[in-house]
Enzyme design. Structure first.
Site, PDB file in Angstrom:
ATOM      1  N   SER A  74      -4.432   2.982  -3.054  1.00 24.88           N
ATOM      2  CA  SER A  74      -4.890   1.977  -2.094  1.00 24.88           C
ATOM      3  C   SER A  74      -6.357   1.645  -2.335  1.00 24.88           C
ATOM      4  O   SER A  74      -6.867   0.667  -1.778  1.00 24.88           O
ATOM      5  CB  SER A  74      -4.695   2.487  -0.658  1.00 24.88           C
ATOM      6  N   GLU A  98       6.620   7.036   4.264  1.00 27.24           N
ATOM      7  CA  GLU A  98       5.806   5.897   4.711  1.00 27.24           C
ATOM      8  C   GLU A  98       6.671   4.859   5.412  1.00 27.24           C
ATOM      9  O   GLU A  98       7.686   4.406   4.868  1.00 27.24           O
ATOM     10  CB  GLU A  98       5.083   5.254   3.512  1.00 27.24           C
TER      11      GLU A  98
END
Ligand code: KIV
Length: 284
Positions: A47, A184
Site C-alpha cells: 500500500s 481483508e
C-alpha cells in the site's frame, strides 16, 4: 526496552485470547512511533504505492521499493515483528522467483516474515517459501493486487458461494503450513468461523472484531491518505489538517517577513562582529 514478540508469542496470544495490534509503516519515523506505541507487529505493505508514491493502486510497486522501505522500518522499530509485503509480480511467475524475492526481504531488510496475497492458487508458492525457512503470512478476501479480477476494491465473502471460496483459501493456506493469515474486507461472521476453525493466528483488516487481532493502514489511521476511505477505516487523527495548517502558517510568515525572527538566527561569535565589518570593507 520493548520486548520483541516472535511467531510463538502470536500463537500463545491466540490461545490466551489476547488481541494482536498490527499497523502498516513505510518509513523510519513512523516505525519509531509504532514501536513507542507498543504495536505488536508492523506490515511494510505494498500500500506504500498509494500512501507514499501516489500511484492509483499497488500494482506498480517494485521489489526494490519494498526493500528500501523495509530497511527504514527495521531501523525505526528494531524491537517489533516486521512483515514485508511481496509486491505484484514478485511471486506470480514461479516458485523460484517467489523464494528468491522472499529471501531478499530477510537478507537485505532483516524482516521477520513475508506476506503474499492469494489462496488455493498460490499454494505451491507458499510451500516453496516455507521450505526456505521463511515465516509466511497469507492474505485472502479482498486482495488488492488482483482487484481487477474482483471487480474493484470490493468486500468478498458476502454470498455463500463467495464465503466458501474464502474459507477454502483459508483452509488451504493453513494446510500448506503458513504461520499467519490476514483476512481483508469480509463479513465478521465468515471471519469468526475461519478464526475459530484455524489453529494459526488469523487477523482482520475490515473483517470485523472476532479475529485474533487487527491491522490498519497507518496513513488511514492518522488521517493522511486523502484519495478514499474504506468503510472499515477509523481515523484516529487528522494529520493532513495539522500539516497543511502548519505549512500555511509558514507560507504566511515568510511572505510577511515574520520568519525567521532573531531566536532562529546564528550570530557571530564574541568579538568576531567587528572583524566582520573589516572583512566586508575588503569586498566593497
Ligand atoms: O499493502 C498493504 O498494506 C496490505 C493491507 C491492505 C492488508 O496488504
Amino acid at each position: 526496552m520493548k520486548k520483541k514478540l516472535m511467531i510463538h508469542d502470536f500463537y500463545r496470544m491466540k490461545k490466551d485470547k489476547k488481541l494482536v495490534t498490527w499497523l502498516t509503516s513505510y518509513d523510519f519515523p513512523t516505525a519509531q512511533f509504532a514501536e513507542a506505541a507498543d504495536m505488536d507487529m508492523i506490515l511494510v505493505g505494498d500500500s506504500l504505492g498509494m500512501c507514499v508514491y501516489g500511484y492509483e493502486g499497488t500494482v506498480p510497486v517494485t521489489m526494490d521499493q519494498c526493500i528500501v522501505h523495509c530497511e527504514a522500518v527495521r531501523r525505526g522499530a528494531p524491537n517489533t515483528f516486521v512483515i514485508g509485503d511481496m509486491p505484484f509480480m514478485s511471486y506470480q511467475l514461479s516458485d523460484e522467483d517467489a523464494v528468491a524475492n522472499a529471501g531478499r526481504f530477510l537478507k537485505e531488510a532483516g524482516v521477520d516474515a513475508i506476506k503474499l496475497e492469494g489462496g488455493v492458487r498460490i499454494i505451491s508458492r507458499i510451500k516453496a517459501i516455507l521450505d526456505a525457512g521463511i515465516v509466511v503470512c497469507g492474505h485472502i478476501g479482498l486482495t488488492p493486487q488482483s482487484s481487477g479480477q474482483l471487480g474493484g476494491h470490493k468486500a468478498q465473502g458476502r454470498t455463500v458461494e463467495s464465503a466458501r471460496m474464502v474459507i477454502d483459501d483459508a483452509l488451504a493456506i493453513e494446510k500448506a503450513g503458513a504461520q499467519l493469515l490476514l483476512l481483508e474486507a469480509i463479513p465478521p461472521e465468515v471471519a469468526d468461523f475461519i478464526t475459530r476453525k484455524l489453529s494459526i493466528p488469523v487477523y482482520s483488516i475490515g473483517a470485523g472484531p472476532l479475529c485474533d487481532g487487527q491491522l490498519l493502514i497507518v496513513s488511514d489511521l492518522i488521517g493522511q491518505f486523502q484519495a478514499f476511505t474504506p468503510k472499515f477505516v477509523k481515523k484516529y487523527a487528522n494529520v493532513a489538517e495539522v500539516i497543511t495548517n502548519a505549512m500555511k502558517e509558514y507560507v504566511k510568515e515568510v511572505r510577511a517577513n515574520a520568519f525567521p525572527t532573531d531566536e532562529y538566527c546564528y550570530h557571530m561569535l564574541k568579538g568576531e562582529g567587528e572583524k566582520l565589518q573589516e572583512l566586508v570593507k575588503e569586498y566593497e
